[in-house]
Design a protein around this motif. Structure first.
Motif, PDB file in Angstrom:
ATOM      1  N   THR A   1       4.027  -3.037  -4.182  1.00 47.29           N
ATOM      2  CA  THR A   1       2.733  -3.566  -3.778  1.00 47.29           C
ATOM      3  C   THR A   1       1.715  -3.395  -4.907  1.00 47.29           C
ATOM      4  O   THR A   1       1.838  -2.506  -5.752  1.00 47.29           O
ATOM      5  N   ILE A   2       0.752  -4.268  -4.930  1.00 47.24           N
ATOM      6  CA  ILE A   2      -0.317  -4.232  -5.915  1.00 47.24           C
ATOM      7  C   ILE A   2      -1.630  -4.029  -5.179  1.00 47.24           C
ATOM      8  O   ILE A   2      -1.938  -4.759  -4.235  1.00 47.24           O
ATOM      9  N   GLU A   3      -2.375  -3.033  -5.586  1.00 45.51           N
ATOM     10  CA  GLU A   3      -3.660  -2.780  -4.960  1.00 45.51           C
ATOM     11  C   GLU A   3      -4.699  -2.447  -6.018  1.00 45.51           C
ATOM     12  O   GLU A   3      -4.387  -1.889  -7.066  1.00 45.51           O
ATOM     13  N   GLY A   4      -5.952  -2.819  -5.745  1.00 41.75           N
ATOM     14  CA  GLY A   4      -7.037  -2.479  -6.646  1.00 41.75           C
ATOM     15  C   GLY A   4      -7.415  -3.604  -7.593  1.00 41.75           C
ATOM     16  O   GLY A   4      -6.956  -4.739  -7.471  1.00 41.75           O
ATOM     17  N   LEU A   5      -8.236  -3.267  -8.576  1.00 39.46           N
ATOM     18  CA  LEU A   5      -8.842  -4.232  -9.487  1.00 39.46           C
ATOM     19  C   LEU A   5      -8.031  -4.387 -10.758  1.00 39.46           C
ATOM     20  O   LEU A   5      -7.531  -3.410 -11.315  1.00 39.46           O
ATOM     21  N   ARG A   6      -7.925  -5.634 -11.239  1.00 36.69           N
ATOM     22  CA  ARG A   6      -7.346  -5.933 -12.541  1.00 36.69           C
ATOM     23  C   ARG A   6      -8.251  -6.915 -13.260  1.00 36.69           C
ATOM     24  O   ARG A   6      -8.842  -7.799 -12.639  1.00 36.69           O
ATOM     25  N   THR A   7      -8.331  -6.763 -14.595  1.00 41.63           N
ATOM     26  CA  THR A   7      -9.212  -7.610 -15.396  1.00 41.63           C
ATOM     27  C   THR A   7      -8.458  -8.145 -16.596  1.00 41.63           C
ATOM     28  O   THR A   7      -7.752  -7.398 -17.281  1.00 41.63           O
ATOM     29  N   LEU A   8      -8.587  -9.443 -16.855  1.00 38.98           N
ATOM     30  CA  LEU A   8      -8.028 -10.072 -18.039  1.00 38.98           C
ATOM     31  C   LEU A   8      -9.051 -11.064 -18.567  1.00 38.98           C
ATOM     32  O   LEU A   8      -9.202 -12.169 -18.047  1.00 38.98           O
ATOM     33  N   GLY A   9      -9.790 -10.659 -19.601  1.00 40.93           N
ATOM     34  CA  GLY A   9     -10.838 -11.514 -20.133  1.00 40.93           C
ATOM     35  C   GLY A   9     -11.891 -11.780 -19.073  1.00 40.93           C
ATOM     36  O   GLY A   9     -12.387 -10.858 -18.423  1.00 40.93           O
ATOM     37  N   PRO A  10     -12.243 -13.058 -18.860  1.00 43.54           N
ATOM     38  CA  PRO A  10     -13.257 -13.385 -17.857  1.00 43.54           C
ATOM     39  C   PRO A  10     -12.733 -13.371 -16.421  1.00 43.54           C
ATOM     40  O   PRO A  10     -13.506 -13.507 -15.481  1.00 43.54           O
ATOM     41  N   VAL A  11     -11.416 -13.210 -16.250  1.00 45.53           N
ATOM     42  CA  VAL A  11     -10.801 -13.285 -14.923  1.00 45.53           C
ATOM     43  C   VAL A  11     -10.657 -11.891 -14.331  1.00 45.53           C
ATOM     44  O   VAL A  11     -10.105 -10.982 -14.955  1.00 45.53           O
ATOM     45  N   ASN A  12     -11.144 -11.731 -13.115  1.00 45.87           N
ATOM     46  CA  ASN A  12     -10.951 -10.501 -12.358  1.00 45.87           C
ATOM     47  C   ASN A  12     -10.130 -10.796 -11.114  1.00 45.87           C
ATOM     48  O   ASN A  12     -10.218 -11.889 -10.538  1.00 45.87           O
ATOM     49  N   SER A  13      -9.317  -9.825 -10.715  1.00 43.48           N
ATOM     50  CA  SER A  13      -8.566  -9.963  -9.467  1.00 43.48           C
ATOM     51  C   SER A  13      -8.615  -8.645  -8.712  1.00 43.48           C
ATOM     52  O   SER A  13      -8.695  -7.565  -9.318  1.00 43.48           O
ATOM     53  N   PHE A  14      -8.579  -8.737  -7.400  1.00 40.16           N
ATOM     54  CA  PHE A  14      -8.550  -7.547  -6.549  1.00 40.16           C
ATOM     55  C   PHE A  14      -7.505  -7.767  -5.466  1.00 40.16           C
ATOM     56  O   PHE A  14      -7.507  -8.795  -4.792  1.00 40.16           O
ATOM     57  N   SER A  15      -6.590  -6.800  -5.327  1.00 44.35           N
ATOM     58  CA  SER A  15      -5.496  -6.912  -4.357  1.00 44.35           C
ATOM     59  C   SER A  15      -5.581  -5.795  -3.339  1.00 44.35           C
ATOM     60  O   SER A  15      -5.992  -4.671  -3.664  1.00 44.35           O
ATOM     61  N   ARG A  16      -5.162  -6.097  -2.127  1.00 45.45           N
ATOM     62  CA  ARG A  16      -5.060  -5.086  -1.073  1.00 45.45           C
ATOM     63  C   ARG A  16      -3.941  -5.475  -0.120  1.00 45.45           C
ATOM     64  O   ARG A  16      -3.519  -6.644  -0.073  1.00 45.45           O
ATOM     65  N   VAL A  17      -3.453  -4.508   0.615  1.00 42.65           N
ATOM     66  CA  VAL A  17      -2.371  -4.716   1.566  1.00 42.65           C
ATOM     67  C   VAL A  17      -2.929  -4.621   2.975  1.00 42.65           C
ATOM     68  O   VAL A  17      -3.668  -3.685   3.307  1.00 42.65           O
ATOM     69  N   ILE A  18      -2.582  -5.614   3.798  1.00 42.00           N
ATOM     70  CA  ILE A  18      -2.961  -5.615   5.208  1.00 42.00           C
ATOM     71  C   ILE A  18      -1.676  -5.651   6.020  1.00 42.00           C
ATOM     72  O   ILE A  18      -1.023  -6.690   6.106  1.00 42.00           O
ATOM     73  N   GLY A  19      -1.274  -4.515   6.573  1.00 42.97           N
ATOM     74  CA  GLY A  19      -0.011  -4.446   7.298  1.00 42.97           C
ATOM     75  C   GLY A  19       1.156  -4.747   6.377  1.00 42.97           C
ATOM     76  O   GLY A  19       1.366  -4.079   5.370  1.00 42.97           O
ATOM     77  N   LYS A  20       1.907  -5.799   6.669  1.00 42.95           N
ATOM     78  CA  LYS A  20       3.045  -6.197   5.848  1.00 42.95           C
ATOM     79  C   LYS A  20       2.692  -7.325   4.873  1.00 42.95           C
ATOM     80  O   LYS A  20       3.582  -7.941   4.297  1.00 42.95           O
TER      81      LYS A  20
ATOM     82  N   GLN B   1       0.305  -9.021   1.618  1.00 47.41           N
ATOM     83  CA  GLN B   1      -0.422  -8.775   0.372  1.00 47.41           C
ATOM     84  C   GLN B   1      -1.499  -9.839   0.216  1.00 47.41           C
ATOM     85  O   GLN B   1      -1.250 -11.038   0.364  1.00 47.41           O
ATOM     86  N   VAL B   2      -2.709  -9.406  -0.110  1.00 45.52           N
ATOM     87  CA  VAL B   2      -3.827 -10.312  -0.344  1.00 45.52           C
ATOM     88  C   VAL B   2      -4.333 -10.094  -1.768  1.00 45.52           C
ATOM     89  O   VAL B   2      -4.564  -8.957  -2.181  1.00 45.52           O
ATOM     90  N   THR B   3      -4.488 -11.176  -2.527  1.00 41.63           N
ATOM     91  CA  THR B   3      -5.030 -11.098  -3.881  1.00 41.63           C
ATOM     92  C   THR B   3      -6.131 -12.132  -4.038  1.00 41.63           C
ATOM     93  O   THR B   3      -5.939 -13.309  -3.723  1.00 41.63           O
ATOM     94  N   VAL B   4      -7.284 -11.680  -4.506  1.00 42.15           N
ATOM     95  CA  VAL B   4      -8.425 -12.552  -4.764  1.00 42.15           C
ATOM     96  C   VAL B   4      -8.635 -12.598  -6.273  1.00 42.15           C
ATOM     97  O   VAL B   4      -8.719 -11.555  -6.917  1.00 42.15           O
ATOM     98  N   LEU B   5      -8.733 -13.812  -6.835  1.00 39.54           N
ATOM     99  CA  LEU B   5      -8.763 -13.979  -8.287  1.00 39.54           C
ATOM    100  C   LEU B   5      -9.760 -15.063  -8.674  1.00 39.54           C
ATOM    101  O   LEU B   5      -9.845 -16.100  -8.016  1.00 39.54           O
ATOM    102  N   GLY B   6     -10.512 -14.820  -9.744  1.00 38.04           N
ATOM    103  CA  GLY B   6     -11.428 -15.852 -10.211  1.00 38.04           C
ATOM    104  C   GLY B   6     -12.211 -15.422 -11.431  1.00 38.04           C
ATOM    105  O   GLY B   6     -12.230 -14.246 -11.792  1.00 38.04           O
ATOM    106  N   GLU B   7     -12.847 -16.380 -12.081  1.00 33.79           N
ATOM    107  CA  GLU B   7     -13.724 -16.104 -13.222  1.00 33.79           C
ATOM    108  C   GLU B   7     -15.106 -15.742 -12.689  1.00 33.79           C
ATOM    109  O   GLU B   7     -16.088 -16.487 -12.830  1.00 33.79           O
ATOM    110  N   VAL B   8     -15.161 -14.600 -12.054  1.00 33.71           N
ATOM    111  CA  VAL B   8     -16.373 -14.052 -11.458  1.00 33.71           C
ATOM    112  C   VAL B   8     -16.363 -12.544 -11.685  1.00 33.71           C
ATOM    113  O   VAL B   8     -15.322 -11.970 -12.029  1.00 33.71           O
ATOM    114  N   PRO B   9     -17.499 -11.861 -11.509  1.00 29.92           N
ATOM    115  CA  PRO B   9     -17.519 -10.407 -11.687  1.00 29.92           C
ATOM    116  C   PRO B   9     -16.564  -9.680 -10.740  1.00 29.92           C
ATOM    117  O   PRO B   9     -16.183 -10.194  -9.683  1.00 29.92           O
ATOM    118  N   ALA B  10     -16.196  -8.465 -11.131  1.00 29.95           N
ATOM    119  CA  ALA B  10     -15.277  -7.655 -10.327  1.00 29.95           C
ATOM    120  C   ALA B  10     -15.818  -7.432  -8.926  1.00 29.95           C
ATOM    121  O   ALA B  10     -15.062  -7.410  -7.939  1.00 29.95           O
TER     122      ALA B  10
END
Length: 295
Positions: A250-269, A271-280
């Protein structure tokens, strides 16, 4: 004219004119120089990017159909995107509607590619999106340069025309790719837009000014897993929300690559990942608002 009026002119020009030139893309420390071509025939837009350096490739968009041909390996991918998206810059359909989220300011003039340009500053009124500047050609209303800035004022991304030829009366050759031979390795990715309310998820909060653009389901070729994709946008900034079954790792928490930020969390079984060229802060805010829909 106001900043919003300038950007409305830019949007109209990008969709109606025939033009071509050389464009430099700078992102995450990488520089890519490409030949660019835009045509409009019978109201249908086409764009083509041809790389001048390795890896040699040609990327074509015709309305919402995008293909990429890698010339050295003859591999070709084809994707049908649910919306039309320019290779140069994202613009909202009605910039004036975002006056509560952005200050659109006319901010001086400069020469870009030997053409007089008006600078339009796009300044967010909150910390949930990036600032940017757009240099607009005063003769054609086309964007000659775009810069995206981090929260500390550093340049995260730049798109720059080093030369531009605008000729509405005599369009350049149609940016159609040559037919792909049988020996070429072609991958097609086509997904149908669905209703987000049919998803097992719901999005309880997202930044003001953002709207749901589309929701699709994709089946990954290798794993055969289904990945759901929701895109939300304020016109300038796009944020993708991906939903899939949780894997072994599983992947959880914040990741940053250049202008792209992503945040992942687990809900039950799941995986949710939110990604975009926006602030963390933005991707975490959206991710924290994802919940399982009550049946």
């Amino acid at each position: 004219m106001t900043g919003a009026q300038w950007l409305e002119k830019v949007g109209d020009a990008m969709k109606s004119l025939n033009y071509q030139g050389t464009v430099v893309f700078m992102k995450s420390g990488q520089i890519d120089t490409m030949k660019y071509q835009h045509t409009v025939r019978n109201g249908v837009e086409s764009e083509r990017l041809t790389s001048l350096n390795s890896p040699l490739r040609e990327i074509t968009r015709k309305s919402n159909e995008i293909s990429c041909l890698y010339k050295e390996t003859s591999q070709k991918t084809e994707t049908r995107h649910p919306i039309d998206r320019s290779f140069i810059v994202n613009l909202p359909a009605a910039p004036a509607r975002l006056d509560e989220q952005y200050l659109l300011a006319v901010a001086g003039q400069e020469m870009i590619a030997m053409r007089p340009a008006q600078i339009v500053a796009v300044l967010p009124k909150d910390g949930l999106r990036y600032a940017r500047k757009i240099w607009v050609d005063k003769a054609s209303w086309l964007p000659l340069k775009v810069e995206v800035y981090g929260q500390e004022g550093n340049v995260l991304e730049q798109v720059l025309f080093t030369e531009l030829d605008v000729d509405p009366a005599n369009p350049p050759s149609d940016p159609e790719q040559a037919p792909v031979q049988d020996e070429h390795d072609t991958h097609q990715h086509v997904a149908q837009v669905e209703v987000f309310e049919n998803s097992a998820f719901e999005l309880k909060n997202w930044p003001a000014g953002f709207e749901k653009v589309f929701f699709i389901r994709n089946t990954m070729q290798q794993s055969k897993k289904t990945v759901e994709h929701l895109l939300i946008s304020d016109g300038f900034s796009n944020v993708s929300v991906y939903f899939e079954e949780k894997g072994e790792k599983t992947i959880e928490g914040l990741r940053t690559l250049g202008p792209v930020n992503s945040f992942s969390r687990v809900i039950g079984k799941l995986q949710v990942t939110v990604l975009g060229e926006v602030p963390a802060e933005t991707v975490e805010f959206v991710a924290r608002g994802v919940a399982l829909r009550d049946n």
